[in-house]
Design an enzyme around this catalytic site. Structure first.
Site, short mmCIF file in Angstrom:
data_model
loop_
_atom_site.label_atom_id
_atom_site.label_comp_id
_atom_site.label_asym_id
_atom_site.label_seq_id
_atom_site.Cartn_x
_atom_site.Cartn_y
_atom_site.Cartn_z
N ALA A 1 -10.67 -36.61 126.90
CA ALA A 1 -10.94 -37.50 128.04
C ALA A 1 -12.45 -37.57 128.28
O ALA A 1 -13.01 -38.65 128.52
CB ALA A 1 -10.23 -37.01 129.29
N ILE B 1 -3.72 -36.79 126.55
CA ILE B 1 -5.14 -36.95 126.90
C ILE B 1 -5.50 -35.80 127.84
O ILE B 1 -5.23 -35.85 129.03
CB ILE B 1 -5.43 -38.31 127.55
CG1 ILE B 1 -5.10 -39.45 126.59
CG2 ILE B 1 -6.92 -38.39 127.95
CD1 ILE B 1 -5.39 -40.84 127.12
N HIS B 2 -6.08 -34.76 127.28
CA HIS B 2 -6.50 -33.60 128.07
C HIS B 2 -8.02 -33.64 128.25
O HIS B 2 -8.68 -34.61 127.87
CB HIS B 2 -6.01 -32.30 127.41
CG HIS B 2 -6.40 -32.15 125.97
ND1 HIS B 2 -7.51 -31.47 125.57
CD2 HIS B 2 -5.81 -32.63 124.85
CE1 HIS B 2 -7.59 -31.53 124.24
NE2 HIS B 2 -6.57 -32.23 123.78
N ALA B 3 -8.58 -32.61 128.82
CA ALA B 3 -9.98 -32.61 129.27
C ALA B 3 -11.00 -32.96 128.19
O ALA B 3 -11.87 -33.80 128.40
CB ALA B 3 -10.33 -31.27 129.90
#
Length: 85
Positions: free
Chosen positions: A19, A14-16
């Site tokens: 997210a 779950i990266h930017a």
């Protein structure tokens, strides 16, 4: 309360970007929405809470939803996870 689990498939976890998408979707609902890992819990409506969990590929998360629109929220969040992670 509605609850479901999901295993993260994205190689970056779950990266930017995903997210931000999840938070944006969660904020559309009145219900309280939490994301849980094996040992941490965060508010899915707060980007820093989601990013702070540091969820990696292969980890299973649990989404808990409680409130008046929990059924619709659960369907939407699950669909969003499948599409983006």
């Amino acid at each position: 309360m509605k609850e479901f689990t999901y295993t993260i498939n994205d190689p970056a976890g779950i990266h930017a970007r995903p997210a931000g998408i999840l938070v944006k979707e969660a904020k559309k609902f009145e219900s309280s929405i939490s994301i849980l890992t094996a040992n941490q819990k965060g508010d899915l409506k707060r980007i820093f809470a989601v990013m702070g969990l540091g969820v990696k590929q292969g980890q299973t998360i649990t989404i808990q939803i409680s409130g008046p629109d929990e059924d619709h929220a659960a369907d939407t969040i699950e669909s969003c996870l499948k599409s983006n992670l």
